[in-house]
Scaffold this motif. Structure first.
Motif, PDB file in Angstrom:
ATOM      1  N   THR A 104       0.747  -1.300  -0.096  1.00  0.00           N
ATOM      2  CA  THR A 104       0.134   0.024   0.086  1.00  0.00           C
ATOM      3  C   THR A 104       0.946   1.271  -0.003  1.00  0.00           C
ATOM      4  OG1 THR A 104      -0.159  -0.067   2.412  1.00  0.00           O
ATOM      5  CG2 THR A 104      -1.916  -1.279   1.172  1.00  0.00           C
ATOM      6  N   SER A 105       1.971   0.900  -0.087  1.00  0.00           N
ATOM      7  CA  SER A 105       3.238   2.356   0.354  1.00  0.00           C
ATOM      8  C   SER A 105       3.106   2.944  -0.868  1.00  0.00           C
ATOM      9  CB  SER A 105       4.445   2.180   1.056  1.00  0.00           C
ATOM     10  OG  SER A 105       4.082   1.785   2.471  1.00  0.00           O
ATOM     11  N   GLN A 106       3.488   4.304  -1.058  1.00  0.00           N
ATOM     12  CA  GLN A 106       3.634   4.943  -2.470  1.00  0.00           C
ATOM     13  C   GLN A 106       4.864   5.790  -2.200  1.00  0.00           C
ATOM     14  OE1 GLN A 106       1.391   3.689  -4.638  1.00  0.00           O
ATOM     15  NE2 GLN A 106       1.527   5.915  -5.566  1.00  0.00           N
ATOM     16  N   VAL A 107       5.704   5.592  -3.335  1.00  0.00           N
ATOM     17  CA  VAL A 107       7.059   6.375  -3.673  1.00  0.00           C
ATOM     18  C   VAL A 107       6.622   7.577  -4.272  1.00  0.00           C
ATOM     19  CG1 VAL A 107       9.367   6.434  -4.305  1.00  0.00           C
ATOM     20  CG2 VAL A 107       8.577   4.466  -3.218  1.00  0.00           C
ATOM     21  N   ILE A 108       6.906   8.732  -3.758  1.00  0.00           N
ATOM     22  CA  ILE A 108       6.374   9.940  -4.550  1.00  0.00           C
ATOM     23  C   ILE A 108       7.688  10.784  -4.858  1.00  0.00           C
ATOM     24  CG2 ILE A 108       5.034  12.278  -4.329  1.00  0.00           C
ATOM     25  CD1 ILE A 108       3.217   9.602  -4.167  1.00  0.00           C
ATOM     26  N   ILE A 109       7.594  10.828  -6.243  1.00  0.00           N
ATOM     27  CA  ILE A 109       8.858  11.646  -6.800  1.00  0.00           C
ATOM     28  C   ILE A 109       8.298  13.012  -7.247  1.00  0.00           C
ATOM     29  CG2 ILE A 109      10.817  11.895  -8.596  1.00  0.00           C
ATOM     30  CD1 ILE A 109      10.547   8.743  -8.733  1.00  0.00           C
ATOM     31  N   LYS A 110       8.621  13.916  -6.492  1.00  0.00           N
ATOM     32  CA  LYS A 110       8.036  15.278  -6.804  1.00  0.00           C
ATOM     33  C   LYS A 110       8.771  16.322  -7.330  1.00  0.00           C
ATOM     34  CE  LYS A 110       5.434  16.817  -3.386  1.00  0.00           C
ATOM     35  NZ  LYS A 110       5.084  17.476  -2.145  1.00  0.00           N
ATOM     36  N   ARG A 111       8.584  16.994  -8.623  1.00  0.00           N
ATOM     37  CA  ARG A 111       9.445  18.011  -9.383  1.00  0.00           C
ATOM     38  C   ARG A 111       8.984  19.344  -8.603  1.00  0.00           C
ATOM     39  NH1 ARG A 111       8.197  20.410 -14.773  1.00  0.00           N
ATOM     40  NH2 ARG A 111       9.948  21.170 -15.276  1.00  0.00           N
ATOM     41  N   ILE A 112       9.770  20.066  -7.915  1.00  0.00           N
ATOM     42  CA  ILE A 112       9.575  21.399  -7.180  1.00  0.00           C
ATOM     43  C   ILE A 112      10.283  22.569  -7.941  1.00  0.00           C
ATOM     44  CG2 ILE A 112       9.265  22.437  -5.052  1.00  0.00           C
ATOM     45  CD1 ILE A 112       9.648  19.528  -3.715  1.00  0.00           C
ATOM     46  N   GLU A 113       9.400  23.394  -8.403  1.00  0.00           N
ATOM     47  CA  GLU A 113       9.881  24.604  -9.028  1.00  0.00           C
ATOM     48  C   GLU A 113      10.281  25.421  -8.036  1.00  0.00           C
ATOM     49  OE1 GLU A 113       8.972  27.872 -12.290  1.00  0.00           O
ATOM     50  OE2 GLU A 113       7.369  26.555 -11.607  1.00  0.00           O
ATOM     51  N   ARG A 114      11.644  25.892  -7.949  1.00  0.00           N
ATOM     52  CA  ARG A 114      12.019  26.976  -6.871  1.00  0.00           C
ATOM     53  C   ARG A 114      12.113  28.365  -7.347  1.00  0.00           C
ATOM     54  NH1 ARG A 114      11.842  24.433  -2.349  1.00  0.00           N
ATOM     55  NH2 ARG A 114      13.459  23.066  -1.869  1.00  0.00           N
ATOM     56  N   ASN A 115      12.640  28.845  -8.224  1.00  0.00           N
ATOM     57  CA  ASN A 115      12.427  30.200  -8.861  1.00  0.00           C
ATOM     58  C   ASN A 115      13.368  30.280 -10.206  1.00  0.00           C
ATOM     59  OD1 ASN A 115      15.129  30.241  -8.208  1.00  0.00           O
ATOM     60  ND2 ASN A 115      14.870  31.753  -6.487  1.00  0.00           N
ATOM     61  N   LYS A 116      12.656  30.980 -11.136  1.00  0.00           N
ATOM     62  CA  LYS A 116      13.241  31.357 -12.253  1.00  0.00           C
ATOM     63  C   LYS A 116      13.586  29.918 -13.057  1.00  0.00           C
ATOM     64  CE  LYS A 116      14.302  35.972 -11.565  1.00  0.00           C
ATOM     65  NZ  LYS A 116      15.282  37.188 -11.767  1.00  0.00           N
ATOM     66  N   ARG A 117      12.888  28.993 -13.181  1.00  0.00           N
ATOM     67  CA  ARG A 117      13.397  27.523 -14.014  1.00  0.00           C
ATOM     68  C   ARG A 117      14.317  26.769 -13.133  1.00  0.00           C
ATOM     69  NH1 ARG A 117      14.105  29.574 -19.811  1.00  0.00           N
ATOM     70  NH2 ARG A 117      15.048  31.263 -18.725  1.00  0.00           N
ATOM     71  N   LYS A 118      14.294  26.992 -12.146  1.00  0.00           N
ATOM     72  CA  LYS A 118      15.408  26.294 -11.148  1.00  0.00           C
ATOM     73  C   LYS A 118      14.406  25.155 -10.398  1.00  0.00           C
ATOM     74  CE  LYS A 118      19.119  28.771 -11.446  1.00  0.00           C
ATOM     75  NZ  LYS A 118      20.199  28.250 -12.080  1.00  0.00           N
ATOM     76  N   TYR A 119      14.987  23.958 -10.618  1.00  0.00           N
ATOM     77  CA  TYR A 119      13.771  22.746  -9.786  1.00  0.00           C
ATOM     78  C   TYR A 119      14.705  21.987  -8.943  1.00  0.00           C
ATOM     79  CZ  TYR A 119      10.673  23.780 -13.744  1.00  0.00           C
ATOM     80  OH  TYR A 119       9.771  24.345 -14.569  1.00  0.00           O
ATOM     81  N   VAL A 120      14.151  21.221  -8.072  1.00  0.00           N
ATOM     82  CA  VAL A 120      14.682  20.318  -7.060  1.00  0.00           C
ATOM     83  C   VAL A 120      13.697  19.046  -7.425  1.00  0.00           C
ATOM     84  CG1 VAL A 120      15.901  21.834  -5.487  1.00  0.00           C
ATOM     85  CG2 VAL A 120      13.600  20.979  -5.021  1.00  0.00           C
ATOM     86  N   THR A 121      14.157  17.972  -6.941  1.00  0.00           N
ATOM     87  CA  THR A 121      13.352  16.683  -7.212  1.00  0.00           C
ATOM     88  C   THR A 121      13.288  15.919  -5.539  1.00  0.00           C
ATOM     89  OG1 THR A 121      14.253  16.256  -9.237  1.00  0.00           O
ATOM     90  CG2 THR A 121      13.144  14.326  -8.361  1.00  0.00           C
ATOM     91  N   ALA A 122      12.342  15.929  -5.021  1.00  0.00           N
ATOM     92  CA  ALA A 122      12.033  15.328  -3.970  1.00  0.00           C
ATOM     93  C   ALA A 122      11.380  13.883  -4.104  1.00  0.00           C
ATOM     94  CB  ALA A 122      11.280  16.287  -2.873  1.00  0.00           C
ATOM     95  N   ILE A 123      12.094  13.101  -3.099  1.00  0.00           N
ATOM     96  CA  ILE A 123      11.626  11.628  -2.958  1.00  0.00           C
ATOM     97  C   ILE A 123      11.195  11.423  -1.774  1.00  0.00           C
ATOM     98  CG2 ILE A 123      12.074   9.280  -3.710  1.00  0.00           C
ATOM     99  CD1 ILE A 123      14.725  10.792  -5.066  1.00  0.00           C
ATOM    100  N   THR A 124       9.697  10.680  -1.528  1.00  0.00           N
ATOM    101  CA  THR A 124       9.223  10.297  -0.269  1.00  0.00           C
ATOM    102  C   THR A 124       8.728   9.029  -0.161  1.00  0.00           C
ATOM    103  OG1 THR A 124       7.219  11.368  -0.795  1.00  0.00           O
ATOM    104  CG2 THR A 124       8.978  12.691   0.448  1.00  0.00           C
ATOM    105  N   GLY A 125       8.694   8.188   0.806  1.00  0.00           N
ATOM    106  CA  GLY A 125       8.169   6.900   1.161  1.00  0.00           C
ATOM    107  C   GLY A 125       9.147   5.683   0.578  1.00  0.00           C
ATOM    108  N   LEU A 126      10.482   6.004   0.391  1.00  0.00           N
ATOM    109  CA  LEU A 126      11.419   4.985   0.287  1.00  0.00           C
ATOM    110  C   LEU A 126      11.643   4.091   1.578  1.00  0.00           C
ATOM    111  CD1 LEU A 126      14.078   6.581  -1.942  1.00  0.00           C
ATOM    112  CD2 LEU A 126      12.488   4.947  -2.677  1.00  0.00           C
ATOM    113  N   GLU A 127      11.335   4.611   2.626  1.00  0.00           N
ATOM    114  CA  GLU A 127      11.611   3.828   3.776  1.00  0.00           C
ATOM    115  C   GLU A 127      10.617   2.859   4.215  1.00  0.00           C
ATOM    116  OE1 GLU A 127       9.264   7.697   5.026  1.00  0.00           O
ATOM    117  OE2 GLU A 127      11.254   7.352   3.972  1.00  0.00           O
ATOM    118  N   SER A 128       9.475   2.736   3.635  1.00  0.00           N
ATOM    119  CA  SER A 128       8.445   1.627   3.857  1.00  0.00           C
ATOM    120  C   SER A 128       8.822   0.650   3.081  1.00  0.00           C
ATOM    121  CB  SER A 128       7.132   2.189   3.066  1.00  0.00           C
ATOM    122  OG  SER A 128       6.584   3.395   3.592  1.00  0.00           O
ATOM    123  N   PHE A 129       9.965   0.445   2.129  1.00  0.00           N
ATOM    124  CA  PHE A 129      10.560  -0.454   1.531  1.00  0.00           C
ATOM    125  C   PHE A 129      11.841  -1.118   2.278  1.00  0.00           C
ATOM    126  CE2 PHE A 129       7.528   1.571  -1.393  1.00  0.00           C
ATOM    127  CZ  PHE A 129       6.884   0.546  -1.822  1.00  0.00           C
ATOM    128  N   GLY A 130      12.130  -0.590   3.158  1.00  0.00           N
ATOM    129  CA  GLY A 130      13.188  -0.986   4.030  1.00  0.00           C
ATOM    130  C   GLY A 130      14.425  -0.478   3.440  1.00  0.00           C
TER     131      GLY A 130
END
Length: 199
Positions: A104-130
């Motif tokens: 039932t766990s989800q791994v979410i890969i989120k593309r986040i816009e910071r400013n002026k076309r600068k991005y970061v990528t955030a990954i959550t939910g990996l700890e559910s898979f050990g």
């Protein structure tokens, strides 16, 4: 001058560590003698039977078990059987819960816009898979030659943050590298900044 003989060195002792710990993504490996205290006794026994059948037959054969039990009093035998059943039921229950959590766990890969076309990528939910997030973060940083860090979330849990727009590449990397994560459980989303409206 008389020659002195070199001291005889003892042969190194070969120690068998339970490979089940590594196969089931546990962070430590232990000697097979300690498997009964780890909560995965049945899996460890199966691993020992597959990889060291001679040792398994010495430890888990009917003769070996009855010999060990015969040295106990009747009351201690009953207690040992009861404890063994409890441990097996507890391990089975824990394995079922872990399997259900993974399903039932989800791994979410989120593309986040910071400013002026600068991005970061955030990954959550990996700890559910050990998975060890620091190790995964290091792997991702090396793979994509970028900054990677593990941060705690205010709502609980942790996330890996990568510099740059890497969501599609990270998705492919996680699916190929970590087989314990089902592809259906990985989702890419985009977090755009809301534009200010003149009013």
């Amino acid at each position: 001058m008389a020659e002195t003989e070199a001291p005889q060195l003892a042969e190194p002792k070969h120690v068998i560590y339970c490979g089940d710990a590594q196969e089931h993504n546990q962070l430590t490996k232990w000697r097979w003698q300690y498997c009964e205290f780890g909560g995965t006794t049945k899996k460890c026994e199966e691993w020992l039977q597959a990889h060291h059948p001679d040792m398994h037959s010495r430890l888990y054969s009917a003769d070996a078990i009855s010999a060990n039990l015969s040295s106990l009093s009747l009351e201690a035998q009953q207690r040992a059987e009861k404890d063994a059943k409890k441990k097996a039921a507890k391990a089975e229950s824990a394995a079922a819960k872990a399997e259900e959590l993974r399903a039932t766990s989800q791994v979410i890969i989120k593309r986040i816009e910071r400013n002026k076309r600068k991005y970061v990528t955030a990954i959550t939910g990996l700890e559910s898979f050990g998975l060890d997030l620091k190790k995964v973060s290091k792997d991702l940083g090396k793979k994509f030659a970028t900054g990677a860090s593990v941060t705690k979330l205010p709502a609980g849990g942790e996330e890996i943050t990568l510099q740059g727009d890497l969501s599609d590449d990270v998705y492919d990397f996680l699916i190929d590298r970590y087989k314990e994560i089902p592809e259906d459980n990985v989702e890419c989303i985009e977090d755009k900044k809301k534009k200010k409206t003149d009013g």
